[in-house]
Scaffold this motif. Structure first.
Motif, PDB file in Angstrom:
ATOM      1  N   GLU A   2      43.911  44.568 -15.102  1.00 45.41           N
ATOM      2  CA  GLU A   2      42.929  44.283 -14.051  1.00 45.41           C
ATOM      3  C   GLU A   2      43.048  45.314 -12.937  1.00 45.41           C
ATOM      4  N   SER A   4      41.264  46.104  -8.973  1.00 48.02           N
ATOM      5  CA  SER A   4      40.471  45.431  -7.949  1.00 48.02           C
ATOM      6  C   SER A   4      40.506  46.211  -6.651  1.00 48.02           C
ATOM      7  N   TYR A  62      25.754  42.136 -19.596  1.00 50.82           N
ATOM      8  CA  TYR A  62      26.672  41.177 -18.992  1.00 50.82           C
ATOM      9  C   TYR A  62      26.032  39.796 -18.973  1.00 50.82           C
ATOM     10  N   THR A  74      31.182  35.681 -11.702  1.00 51.74           N
ATOM     11  CA  THR A  74      31.911  36.432 -12.723  1.00 51.74           C
ATOM     12  C   THR A  74      30.955  36.636 -13.876  1.00 51.74           C
ATOM     13  N   THR A  84      35.108  42.808 -21.251  1.00 53.35           N
ATOM     14  CA  THR A  84      35.163  43.273 -19.867  1.00 53.35           C
ATOM     15  C   THR A  84      34.719  42.123 -18.975  1.00 53.35           C
ATOM     16  N   THR A  85      35.560  41.781 -18.003  1.00 50.91           N
ATOM     17  CA  THR A  85      35.258  40.714 -17.060  1.00 50.91           C
ATOM     18  C   THR A  85      35.210  41.306 -15.663  1.00 50.91           C
ATOM     19  N   ALA A  86      34.092  41.104 -14.975  1.00 52.18           N
ATOM     20  CA  ALA A  86      33.936  41.600 -13.601  1.00 52.18           C
ATOM     21  C   ALA A  86      33.719  40.405 -12.680  1.00 52.18           C
ATOM     22  N   VAL A 104      37.752  44.164 -11.993  1.00 55.45           N
ATOM     23  CA  VAL A 104      37.348  44.386 -13.379  1.00 55.45           C
ATOM     24  C   VAL A 104      38.595  44.288 -14.239  1.00 55.45           C
ATOM     25  N   GLN A 106      39.984  44.306 -18.485  1.00 51.14           N
ATOM     26  CA  GLN A 106      39.707  44.572 -19.892  1.00 51.14           C
ATOM     27  C   GLN A 106      40.695  43.759 -20.714  1.00 51.14           C
ATOM     28  N   THR A 122      37.259  53.700 -13.188  1.00 49.42           N
ATOM     29  CA  THR A 122      37.079  52.341 -12.668  1.00 49.42           C
ATOM     30  C   THR A 122      37.526  52.257 -11.214  1.00 49.42           C
TER      31      THR A 122
END
Length: 143
Positions: A2, A4, A62, A74, A84-86, A104, A106, A122
């Motif tokens: 992660e 941020s 997304y 989210t 992928t989570t944002a 973000v 992965q 990123t």
């Protein structure tokens, strides 16, 4: 894996949420987004879908998996071997203003490889997005 960033914005949290959650206009305030196309209508909600084009990243779809109106959302994108989570969160600050946290992550069997490959990009994208959001929200207060 992660990554941020957190930034304080001198604008009411309601205004910051309004700008952040209106995803189709992100390309107006951050160079990290070429375009966003909502694949459904109405306000952003759980289940909303959007396609995003970003420089140096494959076009991605997304899906919003969590949404707390006025506070956070989210969304996730899936690809071969990677999820992928944002996460996007807005918290009011005592005395006014807002604190925004963008992250973000992965995951999946290729997630750590993809995360390491895109790590520098990123980090730059998160910084550009946070600074662009701050500038957009604060310009409406000053102007």
């Amino acid at each position: 894996m992660e990554q941020s960033i957190t930034i304080d914005i001198a604008a009411p949290s309601e205004r910051v949420w309004e700008v952040l959650s209106d995803v189709e206009y992100w390309s107006e305030w951050t160079p990290t987004v070429t375009w966003v196309r909502r694949l459904d209508e109405g306000p952003l909600r759980t289940g909303s879908r959007a396609r995003i084009s970003q420089p140096r990243i494959p076009e991605t779809e997304y899906v919003v998996t969590e949404l707390e109106p006025g506070r956070s959302f989210t969304w996730v994108a899936t690809g071969p071997g990677v999820l992928t989570t944002a996460h996007h969160a807005v918290d009011p600050l005592p005395g006014g203003g807002a604190r925004v946290r963008l992250s973000v992550s992965q995951s999946g069997w290729l997630g750590s490889v993809v995360g390491r490959f895109y790590r520098g990009l990123t980090d730059r994208y998160l910084a550009n997005e946070a600074n662009g959001l701050k500038a957009r929200c604060e310009e409406t207060i000053a102007g």
